[in-house]
Design a protein around this motif. Structure first.
Motif, PDB file in Angstrom:
ATOM      1  N   ARG A 226       0.857  -1.144  -0.246  1.00  0.00           N
ATOM      2  CA  ARG A 226      -0.208   0.124   0.150  1.00  0.00           C
ATOM      3  C   ARG A 226       0.601   1.215   0.013  1.00  0.00           C
ATOM      4  O   ARG A 226       1.997   1.193   0.267  1.00  0.00           O
ATOM      5  CB  ARG A 226      -0.783   0.006   1.170  1.00  0.00           C
ATOM      6  CG  ARG A 226      -2.174  -0.988   1.126  1.00  0.00           C
ATOM      7  CD  ARG A 226      -3.081  -0.863   2.119  1.00  0.00           C
ATOM      8  NE  ARG A 226      -2.521  -0.750   3.358  1.00  0.00           N
ATOM      9  CZ  ARG A 226      -2.776   0.397   4.338  1.00  0.00           C
ATOM     10  NH1 ARG A 226      -3.432   1.332   3.992  1.00  0.00           N
ATOM     11  NH2 ARG A 226      -2.203   0.159   5.407  1.00  0.00           N
ATOM     12  N   VAL A 227       0.272   2.440  -0.415  1.00  0.00           N
ATOM     13  CA  VAL A 227       1.185   3.603  -0.618  1.00  0.00           C
ATOM     14  C   VAL A 227       0.026   4.773   0.289  1.00  0.00           C
ATOM     15  O   VAL A 227      -1.071   4.663   0.157  1.00  0.00           O
ATOM     16  CB  VAL A 227       1.407   3.750  -1.899  1.00  0.00           C
ATOM     17  CG1 VAL A 227       0.148   4.265  -2.764  1.00  0.00           C
ATOM     18  CG2 VAL A 227       2.509   5.158  -1.719  1.00  0.00           C
ATOM     19  N   ALA A 228       1.024   5.508   1.019  1.00  0.00           N
ATOM     20  CA  ALA A 228       0.547   6.552   1.623  1.00  0.00           C
ATOM     21  C   ALA A 228       1.125   7.986   0.884  1.00  0.00           C
ATOM     22  O   ALA A 228       2.346   7.950   1.049  1.00  0.00           O
ATOM     23  CB  ALA A 228       0.291   6.639   3.260  1.00  0.00           C
ATOM     24  N   VAL A 229       0.347   9.026   0.530  1.00  0.00           N
ATOM     25  CA  VAL A 229       1.122  10.054  -0.079  1.00  0.00           C
ATOM     26  C   VAL A 229       1.103  11.362   1.009  1.00  0.00           C
ATOM     27  O   VAL A 229      -0.017  11.623   1.519  1.00  0.00           O
ATOM     28  CB  VAL A 229       0.575  10.529  -1.283  1.00  0.00           C
ATOM     29  CG1 VAL A 229       1.094  11.884  -1.837  1.00  0.00           C
ATOM     30  CG2 VAL A 229       0.450   9.294  -2.469  1.00  0.00           C
ATOM     31  N   MET A 230       2.123  11.647   1.455  1.00  0.00           N
ATOM     32  CA  MET A 230       2.220  12.959   2.240  1.00  0.00           C
ATOM     33  C   MET A 230       2.631  14.130   1.617  1.00  0.00           C
ATOM     34  O   MET A 230       3.345  14.325   0.966  1.00  0.00           O
ATOM     35  CB  MET A 230       3.398  12.423   3.578  1.00  0.00           C
ATOM     36  CG  MET A 230       2.939  13.003   4.662  1.00  0.00           C
ATOM     37  SD  MET A 230       3.907  12.189   5.932  1.00  0.00           S
ATOM     38  CE  MET A 230       3.599  13.347   7.328  1.00  0.00           C
ATOM     39  N   TYR A 231       1.767  15.288   2.093  1.00  0.00           N
ATOM     40  CA  TYR A 231       1.767  16.812   1.716  1.00  0.00           C
ATOM     41  C   TYR A 231       1.687  17.581   2.731  1.00  0.00           C
ATOM     42  O   TYR A 231       0.722  17.449   3.474  1.00  0.00           O
ATOM     43  CB  TYR A 231       1.061  16.990   0.492  1.00  0.00           C
ATOM     44  CG  TYR A 231       1.600  18.261   0.097  1.00  0.00           C
ATOM     45  CD1 TYR A 231       2.583  18.548  -0.796  1.00  0.00           C
ATOM     46  CD2 TYR A 231       0.663  19.605   0.307  1.00  0.00           C
ATOM     47  CE1 TYR A 231       2.840  19.652  -1.363  1.00  0.00           C
ATOM     48  CE2 TYR A 231       1.149  20.733  -0.244  1.00  0.00           C
ATOM     49  CZ  TYR A 231       2.190  20.722  -1.039  1.00  0.00           C
ATOM     50  OH  TYR A 231       2.341  22.020  -1.567  1.00  0.00           O
ATOM     51  N   GLY A 239      -3.986   4.073  -0.282  1.00  0.00           N
ATOM     52  CA  GLY A 239      -4.767   2.729  -0.850  1.00  0.00           C
ATOM     53  C   GLY A 239      -3.746   2.022  -1.209  1.00  0.00           C
ATOM     54  O   GLY A 239      -2.445   2.251  -1.226  1.00  0.00           O
ATOM     55  N   ALA A 240      -4.243   0.798  -1.942  1.00  0.00           N
ATOM     56  CA  ALA A 240      -3.327  -0.093  -2.506  1.00  0.00           C
ATOM     57  C   ALA A 240      -2.313   0.572  -3.574  1.00  0.00           C
ATOM     58  O   ALA A 240      -2.997   1.516  -4.356  1.00  0.00           O
ATOM     59  CB  ALA A 240      -4.170  -1.323  -3.138  1.00  0.00           C
ATOM     60  N   VAL A 241      -1.095  -0.084  -3.556  1.00  0.00           N
ATOM     61  CA  VAL A 241      -0.264   0.744  -4.487  1.00  0.00           C
ATOM     62  C   VAL A 241      -0.538   0.727  -5.993  1.00  0.00           C
ATOM     63  O   VAL A 241      -0.522   1.656  -6.342  1.00  0.00           O
ATOM     64  CB  VAL A 241       1.121  -0.150  -4.317  1.00  0.00           C
ATOM     65  CG1 VAL A 241       1.115  -1.360  -4.902  1.00  0.00           C
ATOM     66  CG2 VAL A 241       2.204   0.988  -4.986  1.00  0.00           C
ATOM     67  N   ASP A 242      -1.304  -0.269  -6.641  1.00  0.00           N
ATOM     68  CA  ASP A 242      -1.459  -0.322  -8.098  1.00  0.00           C
ATOM     69  C   ASP A 242      -2.709   0.707  -8.259  1.00  0.00           C
ATOM     70  O   ASP A 242      -2.764   1.495  -9.211  1.00  0.00           O
ATOM     71  CB  ASP A 242      -1.925  -1.687  -8.446  1.00  0.00           C
ATOM     72  CG  ASP A 242      -0.627  -2.721  -8.263  1.00  0.00           C
ATOM     73  OD1 ASP A 242       0.309  -2.158  -8.376  1.00  0.00           O
ATOM     74  OD2 ASP A 242      -1.117  -3.807  -8.024  1.00  0.00           O
ATOM     75  N   PRO A 309     -13.343   7.056  -1.383  1.00  0.00           N
ATOM     76  CA  PRO A 309     -13.976   7.091  -2.880  1.00  0.00           C
ATOM     77  C   PRO A 309     -13.965   5.737  -3.310  1.00  0.00           C
ATOM     78  O   PRO A 309     -14.963   5.253  -4.088  1.00  0.00           O
ATOM     79  CB  PRO A 309     -12.988   7.996  -3.438  1.00  0.00           C
ATOM     80  CG  PRO A 309     -11.589   7.859  -3.012  1.00  0.00           C
ATOM     81  CD  PRO A 309     -11.990   7.759  -1.513  1.00  0.00           C
ATOM     82  N   GLU A 310     -13.108   4.824  -2.771  1.00  0.00           N
ATOM     83  CA  GLU A 310     -13.290   3.589  -3.242  1.00  0.00           C
ATOM     84  C   GLU A 310     -12.977   2.669  -2.226  1.00  0.00           C
ATOM     85  O   GLU A 310     -12.323   3.043  -1.129  1.00  0.00           O
ATOM     86  CB  GLU A 310     -12.067   2.992  -4.318  1.00  0.00           C
ATOM     87  CG  GLU A 310     -12.570   3.368  -5.636  1.00  0.00           C
ATOM     88  CD  GLU A 310     -11.317   3.467  -6.632  1.00  0.00           C
ATOM     89  OE1 GLU A 310     -10.466   2.585  -6.178  1.00  0.00           O
ATOM     90  OE2 GLU A 310     -11.312   3.954  -7.555  1.00  0.00           O
ATOM     91  N   PRO A 311     -13.430   1.344  -2.076  1.00  0.00           N
ATOM     92  CA  PRO A 311     -12.860   0.620  -0.715  1.00  0.00           C
ATOM     93  C   PRO A 311     -11.457   0.258  -0.704  1.00  0.00           C
ATOM     94  O   PRO A 311     -10.677   0.203  -1.563  1.00  0.00           O
ATOM     95  CB  PRO A 311     -13.551  -1.062  -1.291  1.00  0.00           C
ATOM     96  CG  PRO A 311     -14.523  -0.907  -2.356  1.00  0.00           C
ATOM     97  CD  PRO A 311     -14.233   0.581  -2.950  1.00  0.00           C
ATOM     98  N   GLY A 312     -10.905   0.610   0.425  1.00  0.00           N
ATOM     99  CA  GLY A 312      -9.434   0.660   1.031  1.00  0.00           C
ATOM    100  C   GLY A 312      -8.606   1.778   0.474  1.00  0.00           C
ATOM    101  O   GLY A 312      -7.534   1.820   0.513  1.00  0.00           O
ATOM    102  N   ARG A 313      -9.413   2.667  -0.101  1.00  0.00           N
ATOM    103  CA  ARG A 313      -8.787   4.181  -0.187  1.00  0.00           C
ATOM    104  C   ARG A 313      -9.298   5.036   0.363  1.00  0.00           C
ATOM    105  O   ARG A 313     -10.315   5.258   0.818  1.00  0.00           O
ATOM    106  CB  ARG A 313      -8.912   4.660  -1.956  1.00  0.00           C
ATOM    107  CG  ARG A 313      -8.048   3.516  -2.918  1.00  0.00           C
ATOM    108  CD  ARG A 313      -8.195   3.886  -4.386  1.00  0.00           C
ATOM    109  NE  ARG A 313      -7.223   5.281  -4.390  1.00  0.00           N
ATOM    110  CZ  ARG A 313      -6.999   5.882  -5.481  1.00  0.00           C
ATOM    111  NH1 ARG A 313      -7.379   5.045  -6.574  1.00  0.00           N
ATOM    112  NH2 ARG A 313      -6.054   6.728  -5.638  1.00  0.00           N
ATOM    113  N   GLU A 314      -8.330   6.173   0.561  1.00  0.00           N
ATOM    114  CA  GLU A 314      -8.763   7.312   1.440  1.00  0.00           C
ATOM    115  C   GLU A 314      -8.121   8.484   0.649  1.00  0.00           C
ATOM    116  O   GLU A 314      -7.020   8.435   0.164  1.00  0.00           O
ATOM    117  CB  GLU A 314      -8.116   7.181   2.690  1.00  0.00           C
ATOM    118  CG  GLU A 314      -8.727   6.098   3.660  1.00  0.00           C
ATOM    119  CD  GLU A 314      -8.362   6.031   5.242  1.00  0.00           C
ATOM    120  OE1 GLU A 314      -9.036   5.774   6.081  1.00  0.00           O
ATOM    121  OE2 GLU A 314      -7.220   6.639   5.481  1.00  0.00           O
TER     122      GLU A 314
END
Lengths: 327, 324
Positions: A226-231, A239-242, A309-314
Motif C-alpha cells: 500500500r502507499v500513503a502520499v504525504m504533503y 490505498g493499494a499501490v496499484d 472514494p473506493e474500498p481501501g482508499r482514502e
C-alpha cells in the motif's frame, strides 16, 4: 491477535517549538501497517515523512515533541511511554534504517562492535554468541566472507555494503517493524535494486512489516503493498499501490507521478508541480496544496474531510481527478 | 610504517638543526655575555684570558661548528655560570618540571573532559551554562595572579597547603620525585592546579564542541535507534569520536606546558627548568639557553610523533605513510 495491526498511527501531531512559532511537521497523520505488510510513505522533502518515522521510534529530540495523537505498536500505546521502555523496543521490536549509509555507522568502531552491542543491549548473551549471530546476519544480507568483514571498519566498505550492514543490524532481533527512511536514496541505481531485493526477501521470509519512507515512486511501485502520499505534514491520499498509481485522485499525487521520467514518454516535457512546498510555519488554511493546484477553487479554503472514494482508499480532496496520468 | 618513522626522524633532525642555527645566531645578536660574566674591574689580560676560556674569541661560524660537533656526541656545551655541562644542568631540573606539567595535563583531562561532556549534553541547563561561564575565567585570568590568589587562600588564610618548594621527595629510577610522597603531593597540588587551569578550560570547550557536533549525527541516532543505553552512546560512540581533537590538543599543550611553566615555577618557587632558563637568560648563559631550547624542540617533535601514533589507534581511517 492477528487482526491487530503491527503499527497504527491515529491523528499524530509532531511539532517543533521554534522561535518563529510552532512548526507542525506532522499534522494529524493516521495510518496503519498490517503484519508483514509494506507501506510506502511518499512525499517530497519537508513533507514530514522522516519526522513521522522518528516519532514512531521515539527519537524526536527537543525542541520537537509529539503534541497529540496515538502510536500503537502491536496494540501497545507508545506515546507517553517512559524512555527505558522505549529503549527496550528500539532495535529489538522496531528497527530503523537510515538514508545515508556513509553516515549511519560510527567511523571509529569496528563492525563487530557495532553489531554485537545491538544484540547485547537487549539480550544477555556471551560475546562469542553475539559474534556468531552477527556473522550470520552479515551473511544473510549478502556480504561476502562475513567472518573477515566483521573486524573491518566502516570506511573499508562501499556505500551499498554499508547499507547492507545497517540492514543486517536492523534484522538482528527479527523486529516486527522496520522503519526505513529513504534507505536507497543515496545509492547507485544498480545497488538500489540489490538492496531492495535483499530487504524484500528478508522481510517477507520473516513476516516483518515495513514502513518504507521515500520520495521515489518507482521504488514504491516495486516494493510496497500500500502507499500513503504525504504533503505538508498530512496524508492526502492512500490505498493499494496499484490502485493509487494507476488511478491517482489527488492532484498532488498526479503531479508526483507526472514528474517521473518514463521510457514511453521520450521527447515529451516532464510535468512539474509549480511552486514549492509551503513553509510549515505558514501553511495555507484548508487544503495545503491549493496554492499549487490547478483544480483549486474557493471550496479548497476549508480543510477537506477524509473520504473513501473506493474500498481501501482514502482521500482528502474536494475535486478528485480520475484516470491514469496522461502520458 | 617503518619508512614513515624513518622519514619523520630525518625531518626531526632537520628541524633541530635549523632551530640550533637560529638560536645560535639570535643569541649572538642580543648581547655579549662577557660584559655580564666578567667583573668590570678586570684588566685587559684577564679579560682576554676569560674570553678565550669560554671560546668566545673564535668567529661565529667556528663556534657554531664546534657546538654542532659536540652536540652530535651529546655535549651541548658548558654553562658559563655553573661551569657544568649544560645538558646535565637541565636534565637535573627536568624531573621537577616534568612531574609538574604531566600532573597539570592529567588534571586538565580528568576535570575538563567530564565537565565538557556534561556541558555538551545539557547545553541549556543552568549547570551547563555555569561550567561554560567558568571556563572563560580559566582562559582569561592571568596565571601568575591565579597563582598568587591560590597561595593567599589555601596557604596563607586557610593554611591547608604549602606555598613553595617540592616538599619531601622519593627516589624512582635514580631520580627524585615529589608525587611519591604525601608531603610531595601536597606541594604539587597547587602549582599543578595553577598550571592546568588554562588547559582545563581548553579541554572542556573542545569536549563540549565535540559533543554538540557529534550528537545530532546520523550514527549517534542510529546507535540510539539500536536501543543502546544512553551511557553506552555517550561513553563509547560519542567519546571515541571527540577524543581525536582532544588528544591532539592535549599533546601539544603538554609540550608547551613543559616548556613554558616558567611563571608557575617562579610563583611557587618550584625548582624546575623554567626557573633555570629565566636565570640563564638574565646572565646570557648561552650554552644553557641553547641546550634548553634544543631539548624543548626535541620534546615537541617527540610529542607530535606520539600524537600521530595515537591517531592511528583512535581513528581507523588514519593510515600512516599516506597509503590507503
Amino acid at each position: 491477535m492477528s487482526d491487530v495491526p503491527t503499527l497504527e498511527l491515529r491523528d499524530l501531531n509532531t511539532v517543533f517549538d521554534t522561535r518563529a512559532g510552532v512548526l507542525r511537521a506532522v499534522d494529524g497523520v493516521t495510518l496503519s501497517v498490517g503484519r508483514g505488510e509494506v507501506l510506502g510513505l511518499v512525499g517530497e522533502s519537508g513533507s514530514g515523512k522522516s519526522v513521522t518515522g522518528f516519532s514512531i521510534i521515539g527519537l524526536i529530540d527537543p525542541p520537537g515533541r509529539i503534541a497529540s495523537g496515538r502510536i500503537r505498536f502491536q496494540g501497545r500505546e507508545l506515546v507517553g511511554l517512559a524512555e527505558p521502555e522505549l529503549r527496550r523496543l528500539r532495535g529489538r521490536h522496531i528497527a530503523m534504517i537510515f538514508q545515508d549509509p556513509m553516515m549511519t555507522l560510527n567511523p571509529v568502531l569496528r563492525i563487530d562492535t557495532q553489531m554485537m552491542e545491538t544484540i547485547q543491549a537487549h539480550e544477555r548473551v556471551s560475546g562469542a554468541e553475539a559474534r556468531s549471530r552477527s556473522r550470520d546476519a552479515l551473511g544473510q544480507v549478502g556480504i561476502p566472507s562475513p567472518d573477515e568483514r566483521l573486524s573491518a571498519y566502516p570506511h573499508q566498505f562501499s556505500g551499498g555494503m554499508r547499507q547492507r550492514v545497517a540492514i543486517a543490524i536492523a534484522l538482528l532481533h527479527n523486529p516486527a517493524l522496520i522503519v526505513a527512511d529513504e534507505p536507497t536514496t543515496a545509492l547507485d541505481v544498480t545497488i538500489q535494486a540489490q538492496i531492495l531485493a535483499v530487504v524484500q526477501k528478508l522481510a517477507s521470509e520473516r513476516g516483518t512489516s515495513l514502513l518504507w519512507i521515500t520520495h521515489d515512486l518507482s521504488v514504491v511501485a516495486g516494493l510496497a503493498d500500500r502507499v500513503a502520499v504525504m504533503y505538508a505534514g498530512r496524508i492526502v491520499e492512500s490505498g493499494a499501490v496499484d490502485a493509487v498509481l494507476d488511478n491517482p485522485m489527488h492532484h498532488y499525487t498526479r503531479g508526483l507521478i507526472g514528474s517521473v521520467p518514463s521510457r514511453n514518454r521520450r521527447g515529451h516535457k516532464l510535468l512539474q508541480i509549480p511552486g514549492m512546498t509551503p513553509s510549515p510555519l505558514d501553511r495555507p488554511a484548508g487544503c495545503a496544496f491549493r496554492t499549487r493546484c490547478a483544480a483549486a477553487d474557493a471550496a479548497c479554503e476549508t480543510e477537506p474531510a477524509l473520504t473513501r472514494p473506493e474500498p481501501g482508499r482514502e482521500l482528502r480532496c474536494f475535486h478528485p481527478a480520475h484516470g491514469a496520468v496522461a502520458a | 610504517m617503518a619508512g614513515w618513522l624513518v622519514r619523520r626522524l630525518v625531518q626531526a633532525g632537520f628541524v633541530m638543526l635549523a632551530m640550533s642555527a637560529i638560536v645560535f645566531v639570535g643569541l649572538h645578536a642580543i648581547g655579549n655575555p662577557v660584559d655580564i660574566l666578567i667583573s668590570p674591574d678586570a684588566d685587559q689580560a684577564e679579560r682576554a684570558r676569560a674570553i678565550a676560556a669560554l671560546g668566545l674569541d673564535k668567529p661565529l661560524w667556528e663556534q657554531y661548528f664546534f657546538f654542532l660537533r659536540g652536540a652530535v656526541q651529546g655535549d651541548l656545551g658548558r654553562s658559563f655560570v655553573f661551569n657544568e655541562p649544560a645538558l646535565k644542568l637541565i636534565l637535573g631540573r627536568m624531573p621537577a618540571t616534568l612531574e609538574l606539567a604531566v600532573t597539570a595535563v592529567i588534571m586538565s583531562v580528568l576535570v575538563g573532559l567530564p565537565l565538557g561532556l556534561f556541558a555538551g549534553l545539557y547545553p541549556n541547563s543552568i549547570a551547563g551554562r555555569t561550567v561554560m561561564a567558568g571556563s572563560i575565567m580559566g582562559f582569561s585570568l592571568p596565571g601568575f595572579w591565579v597563582g598568587l590568589m591560590l597561595i593567599m587562600v589555601f596557604a596563607v588564610t586557610l593554611g591547608w597547603l604549602p606555598s613553595s618548594g617540592r616538599g619531601t621527595t622519593a627516589e624512582l629510577f635514580g631520580v627524585q620525585w615529589s608525587f611519591l610522597t604525601r608531603d610531595g603531593l601536597r606541594h604539587l597540588l597547587m602549582p599543578a592546579l595553577n598550571l592546568s587551569l588554562f588547559n582545563i578550560s581548553l579541554v572542556l570547550r573542545l569536549a563540549r564542541a565535540g559533543v554538540r557536533e557529534t550528537m545530532p549525527l546520523d550514527y549517534i541516532r542510529f546507535a540510539r535507534a539500536k536501543g543502546l543505553s544512553p551511557r553506552r552512546v555517550v561513553f563509547v560512540h560519542v567519546l571515541r569520536n571527540i577524543l581525536i581533537p582532544v588528544v591532539t590538543v592535549v599533546g601539544l599543550e603538554l609540550g608547551s606546558t613543559i616548556a613554558f611553566s616558567v611563571v608557575t615555577e617562579s610563583v611557587f618557587a618550584w625548582p624546575g627548568m623554567g626557573k633555570l632558563i629565566i636565570d640563564s637568560i638574565n646572565v646570557l648563559d648561552r650554552p644553557v639557553i641553547v641546550a634548553y631550547l634544543m631539548i624543548v624542540v626535541a620534546l615537541f617533535v617527540t610529542i607530535n610523533l606520539v600524537v600521530d601514533l595515537l591517531y592511528t589507534v583512535l581513528d581507523p581511517r588514519v593510515r600512516l605513510g599516506g597509503r590507503a
